[in-house]
Scaffold this active site. Structure first.
Site, short mmCIF file in Angstrom:
data_model
loop_
_atom_site.label_atom_id
_atom_site.label_comp_id
_atom_site.label_asym_id
_atom_site.label_seq_id
_atom_site.Cartn_x
_atom_site.Cartn_y
_atom_site.Cartn_z
N ASP A 109 -4.50 0.67 2.74
CA ASP A 109 -3.42 -0.20 3.19
C ASP A 109 -2.54 0.61 4.16
O ASP A 109 -2.69 1.83 4.27
CB ASP A 109 -2.64 -0.62 1.93
CG ASP A 109 -1.66 -1.74 2.18
OD1 ASP A 109 -1.77 -2.41 3.22
OD2 ASP A 109 -0.77 -1.95 1.32
N GLU A 123 -1.79 1.26 9.81
CA GLU A 123 -1.58 0.97 11.26
C GLU A 123 -1.20 2.21 12.04
O GLU A 123 -1.61 2.29 13.21
CB GLU A 123 -0.50 -0.11 11.41
CG GLU A 123 -0.89 -1.44 10.81
CD GLU A 123 -0.83 -1.46 9.29
OE1 GLU A 123 -0.07 -0.66 8.72
OE2 GLU A 123 -1.54 -2.28 8.68
N ASP A 147 0.40 -9.72 5.02
CA ASP A 147 1.46 -10.27 4.16
C ASP A 147 1.91 -11.66 4.59
O ASP A 147 2.95 -11.84 5.25
CB ASP A 147 2.65 -9.31 4.15
CG ASP A 147 2.27 -7.97 3.55
OD1 ASP A 147 1.22 -7.89 2.88
OD2 ASP A 147 3.01 -7.00 3.75
#
Ligand code: NOJ
Length: 955
Positions: free
Chosen positions: A537, A540, A614
């Site tokens: 997760d 980025e 999300d």
């Protein structure tokens, strides 16, 4: 100061919990120096009709050995004193694969003053392709590309033989322009030298024009002092050497302006697709009056919908309805403007990246599936996941401890809800230190894993690339010198979940090795425990106190590479290293890894699944999830889903039901929820919701044989799993804008999930043919030649789902607790004949978990129904050592039940009242039980028929 920034960020994040994403954290084009400069340049060039770039004819050289054309592109900056400045850019062009053209424009070696103090390489970064391309292309540098045949003509040749043809064909106003004409099979290409332009043709039909509008712009290297002399009349100097955006003022921009830009016009098309990830429609929006699409991997909690804002992943690949594609091989911050021109039947696009080289692969094909096939040949096929991972995943932030996990596990069984994966979010770690377990909650991970394993279940745990400062893992990263550095060369420290953190530099080979070594230790489990998998997760990377929620662009990676150059590919480097680690850890059992990543780039499909991040528990997010999943599916990365039933907020029962009914079609089928939400494991729901959700999840399991066959097809051809209607029916222009109704691959299953509140009826669109309602198998016919609209009733327990006539679906029909427990169950075959009584369906079977399929250990067959009553099975592939591996791995390959759906036209077809098997031209009666349900013929075979054998059944 840092603390203040962090507090501010926390405040922003906290506010974000109650509102949609805070837009102002992200730049608009007008706030991004290079985006704004290029948009203004494009506007001004449109007015001035000038171009400053030409290919130096004298420099054109063909390397016949390597089949590459080299030349020098020259940018001339006019000076009043006549002392024009000429900047040279090496240009090379080659044919890649059969139908692709690749060209690269770099900048001639850039020298910087010795005393510049630069800690980064001054050269343009030109290695993105090494991450994006599949291994088989990775080892070939551009000029080693193998091209079958390349015909190269210079102007003088053209003048003799082709000139008259070309000049009339291209209606050239200026017939003195030099043209280089290249031909490679069906593809040909004209390179116009001044102004520089490319025209690319498929079978002599013009498909793509490069630099038609002269938006080509390469901000060549110059110092701040000399900048003035290097500006073109159409250029502005906005933020060339500084960044005045509130959150990125610290950017040192060590090399000043470096952007690259180019325009591409798709001819004969006003529909373009691709460039995920964005929360917009499948058909890309015209951006001439709005913000360009932005590709820049960022953490966008509760992202906004219907905008072109960047998201977690970036795939710079776009194609048109006329089956022409561009792959812009650049991992820097990138913006794309799109302008449709209906009158000219053209789509004009403008691509701008902050730095790096222009590296473009253009493909021209006859149809869109072949375009996606090419792209996934070049960037790698989607990995074939373990079959368990295409079952149902139960996740939440967080399952608190071992007891909690095991209670969810047993409750799912008690309520007959199948599932395969349970997930542990962030909180299982000891103090957010990845590669550790919170010891009082998870005292014995091996015990947990072995309990889950009993029913074939798997556990996924989260491991992010930010590492809390001052513990053994981050200490090792620092001591091995594989942390990402700040612009001064110190280990960069930023804020993420654990507070002060460092980031592993997986852009370095050694960094990857160190990263892998952590998994080796963490996943050091008994050999029989291979049911632990990983979720990367926040890669980025997400940095709470970083500009635009991510890494400062002047961070430094291995080899003096600036983050600015590789930002969008960093996440891929993290998850690829993770994948390699799992693969090697499980190598002794030959087990295929499963891995989820939030950030992605072109090529990520080779090793990871992803999800849409999300979202929120409301109808708008359910609706947008469909075009988002479709967009990734057509961009080569089909293994994607959205959090069911919305990550943030508490969904209503109706939304939950509808979200599961839609989510069942996502290739990645996972429920997930924010830590602040109420518990919502499906067994907690009241009736009728609980039954609706259970039936939905069970249906997913019944359809696994078909879905796995689609995954196999995706892994060999890139074919979309959730597939837009225009893929199956390109002949209808109206379908190019449809993104709320879709097919499941080429299976013939056609779905339009309900995505609105109180919707008891929905309008579906049907191409000509027969369509069978999936639940009842009742059919209707669209006997016209056009599309037909039809209202379908949609009570809460109904999914608007049809099988298109002409298809055969393979299913299983017994509830089992997990996919593994279904392995021994026979198949049922549902046949939906077309008007001629014909139907076709593929079935792919392997052990569902090992790499044996790569060694030929799989069965692939095609079932064909003819004349409404002859069913033929012809295996396309069976393993050589079938007998040895049969019981062990492939298990059941038997068909037990056949259902032939009835339609109005069948009166004319020969229907039999017995079942026979045909061998050597003779018919023998076959032991079976025949019955009818609502006129649909049901045949129970006893003995069952094995798909590994050829047979012909007369029904
Ligand atoms: C952000 C992810 O998008 C979300 O799915 C996850 O639950 C949180 N990080 C916590 O790890």
């Amino acid at each position: 100061m840092v603390l203040l920034k962090w507090l501010l960020c926390q405040l922003v994040l906290f506010t974000a919990l109650s509102h949609a994403f805070t837009d102002y954290l992200l730049k608009k084009c007008a706030q991004s120096g290079f985006c704004h400069r290029n948009r203004v340049y494009a506007e001004n060039i449109t007015k001035s009709h000038r171009s400053y770039y030409k290919l130096d004819t004298g420099s054109i050289a063909h390397d016949p050995l390597q089949n590459v054309l080299h030349a020098t592109l020259v940018k001339t900056i006019p000076r009043l004193d006549g002392d024009d400045i000429a900047i040279e850019f090496p240009f090379s062009l080659s044919f890649l694969q059969d139908h692709s053209v690749r060209f690269v424009i770099d900048e001639k070696e850039r020298t910087v003053a010795n005393n510049s103090g630069l800690s980064i390489s001054p050269q343009r970064y030109n290695k993105t392709w090494q991450y994006a391309f599949d291994e088989k292309f990775r080892n070939k540098v551009l000029n080693k590309t193998n091209s079958p045949e390349l015909h190269f003509f210079k102007q003088e040749h053209i003048a003799n033989s082709l000139w008259s043809k070309l000049s009339s064909f291209l209606s050239l106003s200026n017939s003195t322009r030099d043209i280089v004409h290249l031909q490679n099979g069906n593809i040909s290409l004209d390179i116009f030298t001044e102004p520089f332009q490319l025209k690319i043709y498929l079978q002599n039909t013009l498909k793509l024009i490069v630099n038609e509008r002269s938006f080509l712009n390469i901000e060549h290297h110059r110092t701040k002092q000399e900048n003035f002399a290097h500006i073109l009349p159409e250029e502005i100097t906005f933020n060339m050497f500084k960044d005045d955006f509130l959150y990125s003022k610290q950017d040192t921009l060590p090399l000043g302006p470096e952007s690259i830009a180019l325009d591409f016009s798709f001819v004969e098309s006003t529909d373009v697709y691709g460039i995920p990830e964005h929360a917009t429609s499948l058909r890309l929006l015209d951006t001439s009056q709005s913000e360009p699409y932005r590709l820049f991997n960022v953490d966008v909690f509760e992202y906004n919908i219907g905008t072109t804002q960047p998201m977690y992943g970036s795939i710079p690949f776009m194609f048109s309805s006329s089956a022409t594609s561009i792959f812009w091989v650049n991992a820097a911050d990138t913006w794309v403007d799109i302008k449709y021109d209906a009158q000219l039947n053209k789509t004009m696009t403008h691509w701008v990246s902050e730095n790096g080289v222009i590296d473009v692969v253009v493909s021209l094909e006859q149809d869109i599936p072949t375009i996606i096939n090419r792209f996934t040949d070049l960037t790698g096929r989607p990995f074939l996941p373990p079959i368990s991972s295409i079952g149902y995943h139960q996740c939440r932030w967080n399952y608190n401890d071992e007891m909690d996990v095991l209670s969810v596990d047993s409750q799912m069984d008690a309520h007959r809800i199948p599932y395969d994966f349970i997930w542990l979010d962030l909180e299982y770690t000891n103090d957010k230190k990845y590669f550790t377990w919170k010891s009082n909650s998870f005292p014995n991970p091996k015990r947990l894993l072995s309990k889950l394993k009993k029913l074939g279940r798997n556990l996924v745990v989260l491991i992010d690339p930010h590492l809390k400062k001052d513990y053994e893992v981050s200490d090792r990263v620092i001591s091995e010198n594989v942390a990402v550095k700040d612009h001064n060369g110190n280990n960069y420290i930023g804020h993420c979940w654990p507070g002060n953190s460092i980031w592993i530099d997986t852009m370095s080979n050694y960094g990857q090795e160190i990263w892998k070594s952590f998994f080796k230790k963490f996943m050091n489990l008994p050999v029989n425990l291979t049911n632990l998998f990983i979720w990367n997760d926040m890669n980025e990377p997400s940095i709470f106190d970083g500009p635009e929620t991510t890494a400062p662009k002047d961070l430094i990676h291995d080899n003096h590479i600036e983050e600015r150059s590789v930002h969008n590919v960093y996440g891929l480097s993290v998850h690829e290293a993770t994948y390699d680690a799992i693969k090697s850890i499980y190598s002794s059992s030959d087990k295929r890894p499963f891995l989820l990543t939030r950030a992605f780039f072109a090529g990520s499909q080779r090793t990871a699944a992803t999800w849409t991040g999300d979202n929120m528990a409301n109808w708008d997010y359910l609706k947008i999830s469909i075009p988002m999943v479709l967009s990734n599916n057509v961009a080569g990365m089909p293994f994607i889903g959205a959090d069911i039933a919305g990550f943030a907020g508490d969904p209503t029962p109706e939304l939950i039901a509808r979200w599961y009914q839609a989510g069942l079609w996502y290739p990645f089928f996972r429920a997930h929820a924010h830590i602040d939400t109420k518990r919502r494991e499906p067994y907690l729901f009241n009736e009728p919701l609980k039954s609706i959700v259970r039936d939905t999840i069970q249906l997913r399991y019944f359809l696994l044989p078909t879905l796995y066959t689609l995954f196999h097809k995706a892994s060999t051809t890139g074919f979309p799993i959730m597939s837009p209607m225009f893929i199956e029916h390109p002949e209808f222009p109206e379908l190019y804008g449809i993104d709320d109704q879709f097919y499941w691959g080429d299976s013939g299953l056609l779905v339009k999930p309900v995505t609105a509140r109180d919707q008891l009826e929905t309008e579906m669109i049907f191409p000509p043919g027969i369509f069978y309602d999936f639940a009842s198998l009742n059919s209707f016919i669209n006997d016209g030649t056009d599309l037909m609209k039809k209202n379908i009733t949609t009570p809460l327990d109904k999914i608007p789902l049809f099988i298109e006539g002409g298809h055969i679906i393979a299913m299983r029909e017994k509830y089992r607790r997990s996919s593994k427990l279904m392995k021994n169950d026979p198949y049922i075959i549902v046949i939906a004949p077309d008007a001629e009584g014909r139907a076709v369906g593929d079935l792919y079977v392997d052990d569902g978990e090992s790499f044996g399929y790569q060694r030929g250990e799989y069965v692939k067959t095609q079932l064909v129904l003819e004349n409404g009553h002859i069913l033929k099975n012809d295996p396309i592939h069976i393993p050589e050592n079938l007998v040895d591996i049969h019981s062990d791995t492939l298990r059941n390959t038997n068909i037990e039940k056949i259902i032939i759906a009835k339609n109005e036209l069948q009166q004319n077809l020969k229907l039999k009242s017995y079942v026979a098997v045909k061998q050597d031209g003779k018919e023998y009666s076959f032991p079976s039980k025949l019955s009818y349900e609502n006129d649909h013929k049901i045949v129970i075979l006893n003995p069952k028929l094995d798909i590994t054998e050829s047979w012909e059944l007369i029904i």
